[in-house]
Design an enzyme around this catalytic site. Structure first.
Site, PDB file in Angstrom:
ATOM      1  N   GLY A   8       0.853  -1.198   0.000  1.00  0.00           N
ATOM      2  CA  GLY A   8       0.000   0.000   0.000  1.00  0.00           C
ATOM      3  C   GLY A   8       0.880   1.236   0.000  1.00  0.00           C
ATOM      4  O   GLY A   8       0.533   2.269   0.575  1.00  0.00           O
ATOM      5  N   GLU A  34       2.042  -1.945  -4.648  1.00  0.00           N
ATOM      6  CA  GLU A  34       0.728  -1.318  -4.828  1.00  0.00           C
ATOM      7  C   GLU A  34      -0.186  -2.270  -5.597  1.00  0.00           C
ATOM      8  O   GLU A  34       0.257  -3.271  -6.141  1.00  0.00           O
ATOM      9  CB  GLU A  34       0.861   0.019  -5.570  1.00  0.00           C
ATOM     10  N   GLY A  98      -1.485  -3.482   9.755  1.00  0.00           N
ATOM     11  CA  GLY A  98      -2.185  -2.361  10.367  1.00  0.00           C
ATOM     12  C   GLY A  98      -3.547  -2.131   9.749  1.00  0.00           C
ATOM     13  O   GLY A  98      -4.330  -1.325  10.234  1.00  0.00           O
ATOM     14  N   HIS A 155     -12.999  10.707  12.766  1.00  0.00           N
ATOM     15  CA  HIS A 155     -11.966  10.542  11.743  1.00  0.00           C
ATOM     16  C   HIS A 155     -12.275  11.405  10.525  1.00  0.00           C
ATOM     17  O   HIS A 155     -13.407  11.869  10.361  1.00  0.00           O
ATOM     18  CB  HIS A 155     -11.848   9.081  11.305  1.00  0.00           C
ATOM     19  N   HIS A 156     -11.283  11.571   9.670  1.00  0.00           N
ATOM     20  CA  HIS A 156     -11.387  12.330   8.419  1.00  0.00           C
ATOM     21  C   HIS A 156     -12.513  11.796   7.517  1.00  0.00           C
ATOM     22  O   HIS A 156     -12.944  10.648   7.663  1.00  0.00           O
ATOM     23  CB  HIS A 156     -10.050  12.254   7.664  1.00  0.00           C
ATOM     24  N   LYS A 159     -12.446   8.234   5.453  1.00  0.00           N
ATOM     25  CA  LYS A 159     -12.415   6.914   6.088  1.00  0.00           C
ATOM     26  C   LYS A 159     -13.628   6.096   5.652  1.00  0.00           C
ATOM     27  O   LYS A 159     -14.752   6.594   5.657  1.00  0.00           O
ATOM     28  CB  LYS A 159     -12.380   7.056   7.622  1.00  0.00           C
ATOM     29  N   THR A 166      -9.941   1.007  16.023  1.00  0.00           N
ATOM     30  CA  THR A 166      -9.527   1.355  17.391  1.00  0.00           C
ATOM     31  C   THR A 166     -10.735   1.396  18.319  1.00  0.00           C
ATOM     32  O   THR A 166     -10.667   0.906  19.449  1.00  0.00           O
ATOM     33  CB  THR A 166      -8.856   2.739  17.373  1.00  0.00           C
TER      34      THR A 166
END
Ligand code: NAD
Length: 268
Positions: A8, A34, A98, A155-156, A159, A166
């Site tokens: 990514g 990618e 992640g 969040h932004h 998303k 989380t």
């Protein structure tokens, strides 16, 4: 020196990871992957990350990248993260994952894979958030059942998943400490005539807007007072730094269990 492939690599987190790997004297960037069809294929990963050329070109061949790496760091998409980890494991490569939004079956697949491969999976790799996880468990047990627990995350506006990984992890930790079941006792948002709040629920609320990197607040409220624990990430760098810490942890770890950041930070 640990050889790292970033999956990514042209994404928001990927660029941050490329930049931080290039700046770290204990790590060597050997791969940048990618998705097939990405406009960044063939471009220098350092340049895409806003730095000088580093000689690592972005490729869509994960198989080639894992051959030259000791660890992959995957911040891609929930639909591909497990398959990526399997390719890494087959090549004897450690994996730091992640990517969020994984389904229960995906997590189970990672746990199975971790019996013979070195894997850290954490929906939030920031040190501060992992201390918040630790504190939430303690505070829930200290305050007891009288306190209503609600989680609010922001969040932004780009998303895609909600609640955040989380917030889900916070919910799991809070539910366990309060003797509740995260799956059945979480109330996602409230609308209409939902009735008065019961003690057998944890509220979960997702706010989206602007460029917010990631805010999480846990509210413990009772008659006469409330306690709030808040973490605010101001830059994605915190997640990238945690991910690199996790890859260094794996260099010395043994396979056998699916590690998380509590293991990496020695909080368990
Ligand atoms: P993003 O959309 O900016 O980047 C994802 C990148 O992955 C894109 O460039 C996409 O083309 C690429 N990609 C998709 N499929 C791929 C594949 N099969 N192989 C290689 N690359 C592929 O998203 P982002 O903001 O960088 O976030 C990525 C993931 O990381 C999300 O799941 C997000 O929730 C998660 N995240 C986790 C943490 C944490 O601390 N664990 C922190 C921030 C974001």
């Amino acid at each position: 020196m640990q050889r790292i492939a970033i999956l990514g690599a042209a994404g928001r987190m990927g660029r941050m990871l490329v930049a931080n790997t290039l700046r770290d004297s204990e790590l060597k960037l050997t791969g940048a992957v990618e998705v097939a069809g990405s406009p960044f294929l063939g471009q220098d990963a350092g340049v895409v990350a806003g730095l000088a050329p580093c000689g690592v070109l972005i490729t869509d061949s994960l198989a080639a990248a894992v051959r030259n790496a000791d660890a992959i760091i995957d911040f891609t998409a929930p639909t591909v993260a497990v398959a990526n980890a399997k390719v890494a494991a087959a090549a004897g490569c450690a994996a730091v994952i992640g990517t969020t939004g994984l389904k229960d079956a995906d997590r189970a697949a990672l746990a199975e894979l971790a019996k013979s491969a070195k894997i850290v999976f954490a929906p939030n790799m920031s040190v501060g958030v992992n201390v918040l996880f630790h504190l939430c468990d303690k505070v829930t047990r200290l305050l007891g059942a009288e306190y209503d627990i609600e989680v609010v995350e922001m969040h932004h506006n780009q998303k895609k998943d909600a609640p955040s990984g989380t917030a889900e992890r916070l919910g799991e930790i809070l539910a366990k400490a309060a003797n509740l079941d995260y799956k059945t006792d979480t109330r996602h948002g409230r609308e209409g005539l939902v009735g008065t709040r019961t003690k057998k629920e944890i509220g979960m609320h997702a706010v989206r807007g602007g460029d917010v990197v990631g805010d999480h607040t846990v509210i413990f409220a009772t008659q006469g007072e409330r306690v709030e624990l808040t973490h605010k990430a101001s830059s994605r760098e915190t997640f990238a730094k945690g991910a690199l810490r996790a890859s260094k942890f794996l260099a010395a770890a043994a396979p056998g269990k699916l590690y998380d950041m509590q293991d990496v930070l020695g909080l368990r």
